[in-house]
Write an enzyme that holds these catalytic residues in place. Structure first.
Site, mmCIF file in Angstrom:
data_model
loop_
_atom_site.group_PDB
_atom_site.id
_atom_site.type_symbol
_atom_site.label_atom_id
_atom_site.label_comp_id
_atom_site.label_asym_id
_atom_site.label_seq_id
_atom_site.Cartn_x
_atom_site.Cartn_y
_atom_site.Cartn_z
ATOM 1 N N ASP A 141 0.832 -1.211 0.000
ATOM 2 C CA ASP A 141 0.000 0.000 0.000
ATOM 3 C C ASP A 141 0.860 1.251 0.000
ATOM 4 O O ASP A 141 0.560 2.245 0.680
ATOM 5 C CB ASP A 141 -0.917 -0.020 1.238
ATOM 6 N N LYS A 144 2.461 3.308 -6.188
ATOM 7 C CA LYS A 144 2.045 2.292 -7.165
ATOM 8 C C LYS A 144 3.219 1.847 -8.035
ATOM 9 O O LYS A 144 3.281 0.683 -8.423
ATOM 10 C CB LYS A 144 0.915 2.831 -8.035
ATOM 11 N N ASP A 169 -3.354 -2.864 -2.320
ATOM 12 C CA ASP A 169 -4.398 -1.841 -2.362
ATOM 13 C C ASP A 169 -4.292 -1.062 -3.680
ATOM 14 O O ASP A 169 -3.253 -1.090 -4.358
ATOM 15 C CB ASP A 169 -4.242 -0.880 -1.173
ATOM 16 N N ASN A 170 -5.351 -0.376 -4.064
ATOM 17 C CA ASN A 170 -5.332 0.618 -5.143
ATOM 18 C C ASN A 170 -4.995 0.089 -6.532
ATOM 19 O O ASN A 170 -4.389 0.804 -7.341
ATOM 20 C CB ASN A 170 -4.341 1.740 -4.800
ATOM 21 N N GLU A 199 -11.256 4.800 -0.779
ATOM 22 C CA GLU A 199 -11.588 5.224 0.589
ATOM 23 C C GLU A 199 -12.326 6.567 0.585
ATOM 24 O O GLU A 199 -11.919 7.515 -0.066
ATOM 25 C CB GLU A 199 -10.328 5.321 1.464
#
Ligand SMILES: Oc1cc(-c2ccc(F)cc2)cc2nccnc12
Ligand SMILES: [Mg+2]
Length: 214
Positions: A141, A144, A169-170, A199
């Site tokens: 997380d 990226k 995540d993401n 989120e």
């Protein structure tokens, strides 16, 4: 001295959450970041998926890449069995300072080791300096463009074993296309996508679970 958003999140937790109660820390960060100032915590919708994947894994050794304010750190640490080891890596000293205080307020200081530094420098030290053998669960997380190189570095350092879970995540927003392509096509992972939402927003996002085949 002008305070930061992360310091305002910390203050809100210290003033509104219950000391020693991880769920009240989690709920108050979500309350502040949904009502007052957006912040890049995994949040409660994706957080529930994180909880469930973590419970299934029941890990002995956990690594988190990207601590930020410690929201997911608290979510993970509260579910770990006694004796489990949990290391979290944060490169931003101001974020790490806030996270340590939030983790301590939640009563989880003894379950987590916050390591300040760059993941590409820390990962190669995990075996010798941090006495890690294998990682059962990795929560990715951070930035990226570090997802893929850091995942490949975990492999290279022999830190993943058959069944090791890498949860990222993401993978939609901001997105990690090279990471997704790699884990889904390299032949060394069994992948599952968990669609959700960014989120505190209505935008789509997702978690990707990549289980190492060994
Ligand atoms: O959960 C996250 C969300 C975002 C992010 C920022 C800006 C947007 F507009 C949308 C999403 C960035 C993140 N960076 C590191 C770790 N987690 C992140
Ligand atoms: Mg994130």
């Amino acid at each position: 001295m002008s305070e930061t958003k992360e310091q305002r999140v910390l203050q809100f937790v210290l003033q509104n959450a219950i000391r020693g109660d991880p769920k009240s820390v989690i709920d108050n960060i979500d309350k502040y970041c949904s009502q007052r100032e957006w912040a890049m915590n995994v949040g409660d919708q994706k957080g529930l998926i994180l909880d469930n994947v973590l419970k299934e894994s029941n890990p002995n050794t956990v690594l988190e890449l990207g601590t930020y304010c410690g929201y997911s750190t608290v979510r993970i640490a509260r579910l770990l069995k006694p004796g489990a080891r949990f290391l979290t890596v944060e490169f931003n000293p101001a974020f790490a300072a806030v996270a340590k205080q939030i983790i301590e307020f939640a009563g989880l200081k003894d379950k987590v080791q916050v390591i300040e530094g760059n993941t590409q420098d820390i990962i190669p030290q995990l075996k010798k300096k941090y006495e890690v053998d294998k990682l059962d669960f990795v929560f990715v997380d951070h930035w990226k463009d570090k997802y893929l190189p850091d995942t490949q570095l975990l492999e290279k350092c022999g830190l993943l074993a058959k069944g090791s879970v890498v949860l990222a995540d993401n993978v939609i927003t901001p997105g990690a296309p090279e990471f997704l392509k790699y884990v889904r096509t390299c032949g060394r992972y069994d992948c599952t996508n968990y669609p959700s939402f960014l989120e505190y927003m209505d935008e789509r996002d997702a978690l990707e679970k990549a289980v190492f085949r060994g």
